[in-house]
Scaffold this motif. Structure first.
Motif, PDB file in Angstrom:
ATOM      1  N   PRO A 145       0.836  -1.204   0.000  1.00 54.08           N
ATOM      2  CA  PRO A 145       0.000   0.000   0.000  1.00 54.08           C
ATOM      3  C   PRO A 145       0.872   1.257   0.000  1.00 54.08           C
ATOM      4  O   PRO A 145       1.935   1.290   0.629  1.00 54.08           O
ATOM      5  CB  PRO A 145      -0.800  -0.119   1.305  1.00 54.08           C
ATOM      6  N   ILE A 146       0.424   2.256  -0.732  1.00 50.66           N
ATOM      7  CA  ILE A 146       1.173   3.507  -0.820  1.00 50.66           C
ATOM      8  C   ILE A 146       0.706   4.453   0.276  1.00 50.66           C
ATOM      9  O   ILE A 146      -0.469   4.819   0.340  1.00 50.66           O
ATOM     10  CB  ILE A 146       0.993   4.168  -2.200  1.00 50.66           C
ATOM     11  N   ALA A 147       1.615   4.816   1.149  1.00 57.49           N
ATOM     12  CA  ALA A 147       1.299   5.743   2.243  1.00 57.49           C
ATOM     13  C   ALA A 147       1.927   7.096   1.939  1.00 57.49           C
ATOM     14  O   ALA A 147       3.136   7.187   1.692  1.00 57.49           O
ATOM     15  CB  ALA A 147       1.815   5.196   3.571  1.00 57.49           C
ATOM     16  N   PHE A 148       1.114   8.135   1.938  1.00 62.60           N
ATOM     17  CA  PHE A 148       1.631   9.478   1.689  1.00 62.60           C
ATOM     18  C   PHE A 148       2.223  10.057   2.967  1.00 62.60           C
ATOM     19  O   PHE A 148       1.632   9.928   4.050  1.00 62.60           O
ATOM     20  CB  PHE A 148       0.514  10.396   1.180  1.00 62.60           C
ATOM     21  N   PRO A 149       3.374  10.694   2.870  1.00 64.58           N
ATOM     22  CA  PRO A 149       3.991  11.288   4.076  1.00 64.58           C
ATOM     23  C   PRO A 149       3.225  12.530   4.527  1.00 64.58           C
ATOM     24  O   PRO A 149       2.516  13.166   3.742  1.00 64.58           O
ATOM     25  CB  PRO A 149       5.400  11.656   3.590  1.00 64.58           C
ATOM     26  N   GLU A 150       3.387  12.849   5.792  1.00 62.47           N
ATOM     27  CA  GLU A 150       2.785  14.079   6.327  1.00 62.47           C
ATOM     28  C   GLU A 150       3.523  15.285   5.728  1.00 62.47           C
ATOM     29  O   GLU A 150       4.742  15.289   5.624  1.00 62.47           O
ATOM     30  CB  GLU A 150       2.906  14.106   7.850  1.00 62.47           C
ATOM     31  N   ARG A 151       2.744  16.289   5.328  1.00 65.22           N
ATOM     32  CA  ARG A 151       3.371  17.495   4.812  1.00 65.22           C
ATOM     33  C   ARG A 151       3.969  18.280   5.978  1.00 65.22           C
ATOM     34  O   ARG A 151       3.280  18.560   6.970  1.00 65.22           O
ATOM     35  CB  ARG A 151       2.345  18.348   4.071  1.00 65.22           C
ATOM     36  N   PRO A 152       5.237  18.647   5.902  1.00 72.24           N
ATOM     37  CA  PRO A 152       5.871  19.357   7.025  1.00 72.24           C
ATOM     38  C   PRO A 152       5.303  20.778   7.154  1.00 72.24           C
ATOM     39  O   PRO A 152       4.771  21.335   6.185  1.00 72.24           O
ATOM     40  CB  PRO A 152       7.351  19.385   6.637  1.00 72.24           C
ATOM     41  N   PRO A 153       5.419  21.367   8.333  1.00 79.86           N
ATOM     42  CA  PRO A 153       4.931  22.740   8.522  1.00 79.86           C
ATOM     43  C   PRO A 153       5.720  23.729   7.663  1.00 79.86           C
ATOM     44  O   PRO A 153       6.879  23.504   7.326  1.00 79.86           O
ATOM     45  CB  PRO A 153       5.153  22.997  10.008  1.00 79.86           C
ATOM     46  N   SER A 154       5.072  24.827   7.323  1.00 76.55           N
ATOM     47  CA  SER A 154       5.699  25.849   6.487  1.00 76.55           C
ATOM     48  C   SER A 154       6.898  26.466   7.201  1.00 76.55           C
ATOM     49  O   SER A 154       6.891  26.660   8.415  1.00 76.55           O
ATOM     50  CB  SER A 154       4.691  26.938   6.136  1.00 76.55           C
ATOM     51  N   ARG A 155       7.931  26.755   6.410  1.00 77.99           N
ATOM     52  CA  ARG A 155       9.113  27.443   6.943  1.00 77.99           C
ATOM     53  C   ARG A 155       9.203  28.886   6.417  1.00 77.99           C
ATOM     54  O   ARG A 155      10.271  29.463   6.352  1.00 77.99           O
ATOM     55  CB  ARG A 155      10.370  26.663   6.582  1.00 77.99           C
ATOM     56  N   GLY A 156       8.039  29.425   6.059  1.00 78.79           N
ATOM     57  CA  GLY A 156       7.979  30.827   5.681  1.00 78.79           C
ATOM     58  C   GLY A 156       8.172  31.120   4.210  1.00 78.79           C
ATOM     59  O   GLY A 156       8.369  32.281   3.832  1.00 78.79           O
ATOM     60  N   TYR A 157       8.110  30.070   3.337  1.00 77.97           N
ATOM     61  CA  TYR A 157       8.271  30.320   1.906  1.00 77.97           C
ATOM     62  C   TYR A 157       7.124  31.175   1.383  1.00 77.97           C
ATOM     63  O   TYR A 157       5.962  30.952   1.728  1.00 77.97           O
ATOM     64  CB  TYR A 157       8.321  29.002   1.123  1.00 77.97           C
ATOM     65  N   GLN A 158       7.441  32.153   0.545  1.00 77.69           N
ATOM     66  CA  GLN A 158       6.433  32.988  -0.105  1.00 77.69           C
ATOM     67  C   GLN A 158       6.684  32.971  -1.619  1.00 77.69           C
ATOM     68  O   GLN A 158       7.819  33.165  -2.076  1.00 77.69           O
ATOM     69  CB  GLN A 158       6.489  34.431   0.415  1.00 77.69           C
ATOM     70  N   ARG A 159       5.618  32.739  -2.352  1.00 80.85           N
ATOM     71  CA  ARG A 159       5.716  32.678  -3.806  1.00 80.85           C
ATOM     72  C   ARG A 159       6.010  34.080  -4.360  1.00 80.85           C
ATOM     73  O   ARG A 159       5.431  35.061  -3.890  1.00 80.85           O
ATOM     74  CB  ARG A 159       4.399  32.173  -4.376  1.00 80.85           C
ATOM     75  N   PRO A 160       6.886  34.197  -5.388  1.00 80.85           N
ATOM     76  CA  PRO A 160       7.172  35.519  -5.973  1.00 80.85           C
ATOM     77  C   PRO A 160       5.913  36.126  -6.583  1.00 80.85           C
ATOM     78  O   PRO A 160       4.999  35.400  -6.996  1.00 80.85           O
ATOM     79  CB  PRO A 160       8.215  35.210  -7.051  1.00 80.85           C
ATOM     80  N   PRO A 161       5.824  37.439  -6.647  1.00 78.69           N
ATOM     81  CA  PRO A 161       4.677  38.091  -7.281  1.00 78.69           C
ATOM     82  C   PRO A 161       4.509  37.616  -8.723  1.00 78.69           C
ATOM     83  O   PRO A 161       5.489  37.388  -9.442  1.00 78.69           O
ATOM     84  CB  PRO A 161       5.046  39.583  -7.232  1.00 78.69           C
ATOM     85  N   ARG A 162       3.266  37.483  -9.160  1.00 80.42           N
ATOM     86  CA  ARG A 162       2.986  36.967 -10.505  1.00 80.42           C
ATOM     87  C   ARG A 162       3.599  37.851 -11.586  1.00 80.42           C
ATOM     88  O   ARG A 162       4.014  37.353 -12.648  1.00 80.42           O
ATOM     89  CB  ARG A 162       1.473  36.849 -10.722  1.00 80.42           C
ATOM     90  N   ASP A 163       3.624  39.154 -11.355  1.00 79.91           N
ATOM     91  CA  ASP A 163       4.115  40.046 -12.399  1.00 79.91           C
ATOM     92  C   ASP A 163       5.632  39.959 -12.599  1.00 79.91           C
ATOM     93  O   ASP A 163       6.182  40.590 -13.504  1.00 79.91           O
ATOM     94  CB  ASP A 163       3.697  41.490 -12.122  1.00 79.91           C
ATOM     95  N   GLU A 164       6.308  39.167 -11.786  1.00 77.73           N
ATOM     96  CA  GLU A 164       7.743  38.971 -11.958  1.00 77.73           C
ATOM     97  C   GLU A 164       8.061  37.750 -12.831  1.00 77.73           C
ATOM     98  O   GLU A 164       9.223  37.478 -13.105  1.00 77.73           O
ATOM     99  CB  GLU A 164       8.425  38.816 -10.600  1.00 77.73           C
TER     100      GLU A 164
END
Length: 269
Positions: free
Chosen positions: A234-253
């Motif tokens: 059986p395939i077990a998905f790992p727990e997603r770790p807590p965020s370390r503050g990553y922020q996606r760049p603005p779309r206009d960039e």
């Protein structure tokens, strides 16, 4: 053909069942290190390409690959005839489907005069030896000849001619095959006499109805290889770790492709 054509719903239902089994076969091949070669030969427009697409539709290209070789180079013409095909044979855990194969020599090369009589007769002598060698090596070798009637072939050629999306599939060699129908028939009959051997039988697929041809060919392929289902964990998905503050760049960039799809829905409202 229209009266006996397999209807779409039962065709799609059975095709999906067979494709599910092909995935099981693939996992068996990968797990056991088996090697499988499937040769697709037959008349032009006999449905080989469509059958190959249905076989590989849900398979991994890392396990099952299609080999369709172009015309040989000047250097390859000086090699042993089978040499350029050997490098495409499968390693452990692989399936290779030849969309035309070494049998070009017994078909188009023979009919069109692209090989000498000596080269042709040497091929008929060496081919059974070559294929027995594959069988002795433990490679599963399956050979399918797709048979289509003269009338149905010509109808498919006309469909290709009249369809801009498929016109590229109609080659000068296809048109030549219309006038050389009997020559190709005699070449195929002689080829069968010499190369239909116990270690590598020819299996004829009646293909005036493409749907039936695909079902029959895939069913036979599955029945010819003693595969079995490989148990999987059986395939077990790992727990997603807590965020370390990553922020996606603005779309206009960043540069995005235009959203053409958004406008399509508005037109239908």
């Amino acid at each position: 053909m229209a009266e006996t054509r397999l209807k779409k719903k039962p065709y799609e239902r059975e095709l999906f069942r067979l494709q599910t089994e092909l995935v099981v076969l693939q996992e068996w091949v990968r797990s056991t290190g088996a090697r499988v070669v499937v040769v697709f030969e037959g008349r032009d427009a006999a449905g080989k390409g469509g059958a190959i697409k249905r076989v590989t539709e849900y398979l991994s290209p890392r396990v099952a690959r299609v080999t369709a070789l172009p015309a040989p180079t000047e250097r390859q013409r000086t090699q042993w005839y089978f040499q350029r095909y050997i490098e495409h044979l499968p390693a452990a855990g692989e399936i290779v489907l030849f969309d035309r194969s070494w049998y070009n020599r017994a078909g188009v090369e023979r009919v069109m005069g692209f090989c000498t009589a000596d080269e042709y007769h040497r091929f008929l002598h060496q081919c059974p030896i070559f294929e027995r060698g594959l069988a002795e090596e433990g490679i599963y070798l399956l050979k399918y000849w797709f048979s289509v009637s003269l009338e149905e072939q010509e109808r498919r050629f006309r469909d290709r001619r009249d369809d801009p999306m498929r016109r590229w599939k109609l080659s000068p060699m296809d048109l030549e095959s219309i006038t050389r129908w009997e020559d190709y028939s005699r070449a195929k009959d002689e080829m069968f006499v010499h190369t239909d051997i116990p270690e590598a039988r020819w299996h004829v697929v009646e293909s005036d109805d493409k749907r039936s041809a695909r079902i029959n060919m895939i069913s036979h392929l599955l029945s010819a290889i003693p595969y079995e289902e490989i148990p999987t964990e059986p395939i077990a998905f790992p727990e997603r770790p807590p965020s370390r503050g990553y922020q996606r760049p603005p779309r206009d960039e960043q540069h995005y492709v235009p959203d053409i799809a958004a406008g399509l829905g508005k037109k239908d409202r």
